[in-house]
Design a protein around this motif. Structure first.
Motif, PDB file in Angstrom:
ATOM      1  N   THR A 225       0.870  -1.171   0.000  1.00  0.00           N
ATOM      2  CA  THR A 225       0.000   0.000   0.000  1.00  0.00           C
ATOM      3  C   THR A 225       0.906   1.220   0.000  1.00  0.00           C
ATOM      4  OG1 THR A 225      -1.661  -1.198   1.293  1.00  0.00           O
ATOM      5  CG2 THR A 225      -1.867   1.192   1.207  1.00  0.00           C
ATOM      6  N   GLY A 226       0.975   1.887  -1.131  1.00  0.00           N
ATOM      7  CA  GLY A 226       1.848   3.056  -1.233  1.00  0.00           C
ATOM      8  C   GLY A 226       3.302   2.662  -1.024  1.00  0.00           C
ATOM      9  N   ASP A 227       3.920   3.279  -0.040  1.00  0.00           N
ATOM     10  CA  ASP A 227       5.333   3.019   0.252  1.00  0.00           C
ATOM     11  C   ASP A 227       5.528   2.067   1.418  1.00  0.00           C
ATOM     12  OD1 ASP A 227       6.275   4.610  -1.814  1.00  0.00           O
ATOM     13  OD2 ASP A 227       6.296   6.423  -0.588  1.00  0.00           O
ATOM     14  N   THR A 228       4.499   1.269   1.724  1.00  0.00           N
ATOM     15  CA  THR A 228       4.583   0.294   2.814  1.00  0.00           C
ATOM     16  C   THR A 228       4.221  -1.087   2.281  1.00  0.00           C
ATOM     17  OG1 THR A 228       3.901   1.997   4.391  1.00  0.00           O
ATOM     18  CG2 THR A 228       3.737  -0.290   5.132  1.00  0.00           C
ATOM     19  N   ALA A 229       4.962  -2.093   2.727  1.00  0.00           N
ATOM     20  CA  ALA A 229       4.682  -3.481   2.328  1.00  0.00           C
ATOM     21  C   ALA A 229       4.673  -4.363   3.562  1.00  0.00           C
ATOM     22  CB  ALA A 229       5.732  -3.973   1.340  1.00  0.00           C
ATOM     23  N   LEU A 230       3.687  -5.245   3.630  1.00  0.00           N
ATOM     24  CA  LEU A 230       3.603  -6.249   4.688  1.00  0.00           C
ATOM     25  C   LEU A 230       3.905  -7.604   4.070  1.00  0.00           C
ATOM     26  CD1 LEU A 230       0.261  -5.202   6.412  1.00  0.00           C
ATOM     27  CD2 LEU A 230       2.583  -4.544   7.049  1.00  0.00           C
ATOM     28  N   LEU A 231       4.860  -8.309   4.641  1.00  0.00           N
ATOM     29  CA  LEU A 231       5.184  -9.667   4.208  1.00  0.00           C
ATOM     30  C   LEU A 231       4.833 -10.611   5.332  1.00  0.00           C
ATOM     31  CD1 LEU A 231       7.124  -7.719   2.582  1.00  0.00           C
ATOM     32  CD2 LEU A 231       8.555  -9.724   2.288  1.00  0.00           C
TER      33      LEU A 231
ATOM     34  N   ALA B 146       6.721  -9.125   8.533  1.00  0.00           N
ATOM     35  CA  ALA B 146       7.772  -8.130   8.314  1.00  0.00           C
ATOM     36  C   ALA B 146       7.139  -6.911   7.649  1.00  0.00           C
ATOM     37  CB  ALA B 146       8.882  -8.696   7.439  1.00  0.00           C
ATOM     38  N   VAL B 147       7.513  -5.736   8.126  1.00  0.00           N
ATOM     39  CA  VAL B 147       7.000  -4.482   7.586  1.00  0.00           C
ATOM     40  C   VAL B 147       8.155  -3.745   6.920  1.00  0.00           C
ATOM     41  CG1 VAL B 147       5.864  -2.292   8.122  1.00  0.00           C
ATOM     42  CG2 VAL B 147       5.302  -4.349   9.449  1.00  0.00           C
ATOM     43  N   TYR B 148       7.958  -3.402   5.653  1.00  0.00           N
ATOM     44  CA  TYR B 148       8.971  -2.665   4.894  1.00  0.00           C
ATOM     45  C   TYR B 148       8.418  -1.308   4.488  1.00  0.00           C
ATOM     46  CZ  TYR B 148      11.929  -6.776   4.350  1.00  0.00           C
ATOM     47  OH  TYR B 148      12.752  -7.844   4.588  1.00  0.00           O
ATOM     48  N   ALA B 149       9.308  -0.332   4.401  1.00  0.00           N
ATOM     49  CA  ALA B 149       8.947   0.997   3.911  1.00  0.00           C
ATOM     50  C   ALA B 149       9.899   1.356   2.781  1.00  0.00           C
ATOM     51  CB  ALA B 149       9.051   2.025   5.030  1.00  0.00           C
ATOM     52  N   ARG B 150       9.364   1.993   1.746  1.00  0.00           N
ATOM     53  CA  ARG B 150      10.209   2.463   0.644  1.00  0.00           C
ATOM     54  C   ARG B 150      10.706   3.851   1.033  1.00  0.00           C
ATOM     55  NH1 ARG B 150       7.973   1.216  -4.821  1.00  0.00           N
ATOM     56  NH2 ARG B 150       6.140   2.174  -3.908  1.00  0.00           N
ATOM     57  N   ARG B 151      12.013   3.947   1.197  1.00  0.00           N
ATOM     58  CA  ARG B 151      12.644   5.205   1.599  1.00  0.00           C
ATOM     59  C   ARG B 151      13.841   5.461   0.700  1.00  0.00           C
ATOM     60  NH1 ARG B 151      12.832   4.047   8.103  1.00  0.00           N
ATOM     61  NH2 ARG B 151      10.642   4.436   8.522  1.00  0.00           N
ATOM     62  N   ASP B 152      13.940   6.670   0.226  1.00  0.00           N
ATOM     63  CA  ASP B 152      15.068   7.046  -0.644  1.00  0.00           C
ATOM     64  C   ASP B 152      15.243   6.066  -1.801  1.00  0.00           C
ATOM     65  OD1 ASP B 152      15.645   9.274   1.006  1.00  0.00           O
ATOM     66  OD2 ASP B 152      16.826   8.008   2.348  1.00  0.00           O
ATOM     67  N   GLY B 153      14.132   5.592  -2.358  1.00  0.00           N
ATOM     68  CA  GLY B 153      14.180   4.725  -3.524  1.00  0.00           C
ATOM     69  C   GLY B 153      14.503   3.270  -3.249  1.00  0.00           C
TER      70      GLY B 153
ATOM     71  N   TRP C 153      13.711  -0.315  -0.474  1.00  0.00           N
ATOM     72  CA  TRP C 153      12.893  -0.897   0.584  1.00  0.00           C
ATOM     73  C   TRP C 153      13.758  -1.202   1.792  1.00  0.00           C
ATOM     74  CZ3 TRP C 153       7.756  -0.876   0.413  1.00  0.00           C
ATOM     75  CH2 TRP C 153       7.143  -0.737  -0.822  1.00  0.00           C
ATOM     76  N   GLN C 154      13.268  -0.828   2.973  1.00  0.00           N
ATOM     77  CA  GLN C 154      13.959  -1.132   4.229  1.00  0.00           C
ATOM     78  C   GLN C 154      12.976  -1.769   5.209  1.00  0.00           C
ATOM     79  OE1 GLN C 154      15.479   2.822   5.364  1.00  0.00           O
ATOM     80  NE2 GLN C 154      17.509   1.931   5.107  1.00  0.00           N
ATOM     81  N   MET C 155      13.465  -2.783   5.931  1.00  0.00           N
ATOM     82  CA  MET C 155      12.637  -3.410   6.958  1.00  0.00           C
ATOM     83  C   MET C 155      12.576  -2.476   8.167  1.00  0.00           C
ATOM     84  SD  MET C 155      13.124  -6.915   9.152  1.00  0.00           S
ATOM     85  CE  MET C 155      13.056  -8.031   7.776  1.00  0.00           C
ATOM     86  N   MET C 156      11.345  -2.146   8.566  1.00  0.00           N
ATOM     87  CA  MET C 156      11.197  -1.279   9.729  1.00  0.00           C
ATOM     88  C   MET C 156      10.527  -1.978  10.907  1.00  0.00           C
ATOM     89  SD  MET C 156       8.237   1.302   8.321  1.00  0.00           S
ATOM     90  CE  MET C 156       8.018   2.124   9.865  1.00  0.00           C
ATOM     91  N   GLY C 157      10.021  -3.180  10.668  1.00  0.00           N
ATOM     92  CA  GLY C 157       9.421  -3.941  11.751  1.00  0.00           C
ATOM     93  C   GLY C 157       9.436  -5.422  11.431  1.00  0.00           C
ATOM     94  N   TYR C 158       9.656  -6.233  12.449  1.00  0.00           N
ATOM     95  CA  TYR C 158       9.662  -7.687  12.274  1.00  0.00           C
ATOM     96  C   TYR C 158       9.185  -8.309  13.570  1.00  0.00           C
ATOM     97  CZ  TYR C 158      11.312 -12.466  11.593  1.00  0.00           C
ATOM     98  OH  TYR C 158      11.377 -13.824  11.468  1.00  0.00           O
ATOM     99  N   GLN C 159       8.316  -9.302  13.454  1.00  0.00           N
ATOM    100  CA  GLN C 159       7.869 -10.055  14.621  1.00  0.00           C
ATOM    101  C   GLN C 159       7.644 -11.497  14.202  1.00  0.00           C
ATOM    102  OE1 GLN C 159       7.338  -9.004  18.031  1.00  0.00           O
ATOM    103  NE2 GLN C 159       7.497 -11.228  18.086  1.00  0.00           N
ATOM    104  N   SER C 160       8.125 -12.422  14.999  1.00  0.00           N
ATOM    105  CA  SER C 160       7.920 -13.838  14.712  1.00  0.00           C
ATOM    106  C   SER C 160       7.444 -14.562  15.966  1.00  0.00           C
ATOM    107  CB  SER C 160       9.210 -14.484  14.183  1.00  0.00           C
ATOM    108  OG  SER C 160      10.214 -14.448  15.178  1.00  0.00           O
ATOM    109  N   THR C 161       6.867 -15.724  15.724  1.00  0.00           N
ATOM    110  CA  THR C 161       6.422 -16.583  16.813  1.00  0.00           C
ATOM    111  C   THR C 161       6.589 -18.031  16.350  1.00  0.00           C
ATOM    112  OG1 THR C 161       4.645 -16.987  18.410  1.00  0.00           O
ATOM    113  CG2 THR C 161       4.002 -16.663  16.114  1.00  0.00           C
ATOM    114  N   ALA C 162       6.641 -18.940  17.289  1.00  0.00           N
ATOM    115  CA  ALA C 162       6.793 -20.353  16.937  1.00  0.00           C
ATOM    116  C   ALA C 162       5.568 -20.821  16.154  1.00  0.00           C
ATOM    117  CB  ALA C 162       6.949 -21.198  18.195  1.00  0.00           C
ATOM    118  N   GLN C 163       5.822 -21.594  15.116  1.00  0.00           N
ATOM    119  CA  GLN C 163       4.736 -22.144  14.301  1.00  0.00           C
ATOM    120  C   GLN C 163       4.190 -23.391  14.966  1.00  0.00           C
ATOM    121  OE1 GLN C 163       5.957 -23.294  10.380  1.00  0.00           O
ATOM    122  NE2 GLN C 163       3.896 -23.122   9.566  1.00  0.00           N
ATOM    123  N   ARG C 164       2.902 -23.518  14.983  1.00  0.00           N
ATOM    124  CA  ARG C 164       2.267 -24.687  15.605  1.00  0.00           C
ATOM    125  C   ARG C 164       1.644 -25.557  14.554  1.00  0.00           C
ATOM    126  NH1 ARG C 164       3.525 -24.266  20.646  1.00  0.00           N
ATOM    127  NH2 ARG C 164       3.272 -22.309  21.698  1.00  0.00           N
TER     128      ARG C 164
END
Length: 98
Positions: free
Chosen positions: A49-55, A78-85, A87-98
């Motif tokens: 969405t715009g300059d933000t990507a959710l993976l 993982a949350v990425y933002a497009r900055r200065d042309g 993509w940079q990761m600006m947030g990450y969260q993980s949990t154990a898979q069940r």
């Protein structure tokens, strides 16, 4: 390379609920305190969405510990933002898979 890909304001949440900044994460990787022996991600969805990507996806991770390697199956967001042309990761969260 990580300094270009990870945003300066990154918050990285590990599967054990420990959260750290970009500088803390890079310092622990450089010192060897945190060592990944393998990281195989599988992205299941990407929403841009715009300059933000959710993976959203899963990852098979192998990490070195004092008692030997540990294998983990994770679910992550993982949350990425497009900055200065780029993509940079600006947030990450993980949990154990069940």
């Amino acid at each position: 390379s990580l300094e270009r890909v990870l945003a300066p304001d990154l918050l990285y949440g590990h599967s054990n609920a420990f959260v750290e900044t970009r500088s803390d994460l890079i310092a622990r990787l450089r010192s060897g305190e945190l060592r990944y022996l393998g990281f195989v991600p599988a992205v299941t969805t990407v929403q841009v969405t715009g300059d933000t990507a959710l993976l959203r996806g899963t990852a098979a991770v192998r990490r070195a510990t004092p008692s030997g390697p540990v294998d983990m199956a994770l679910v992550y967001l993982a949350v990425y933002a497009r900055r200065d042309g780029r993509w940079q990761m600006m947030g990450y969260q993980s949990t154990a898979q069940r």
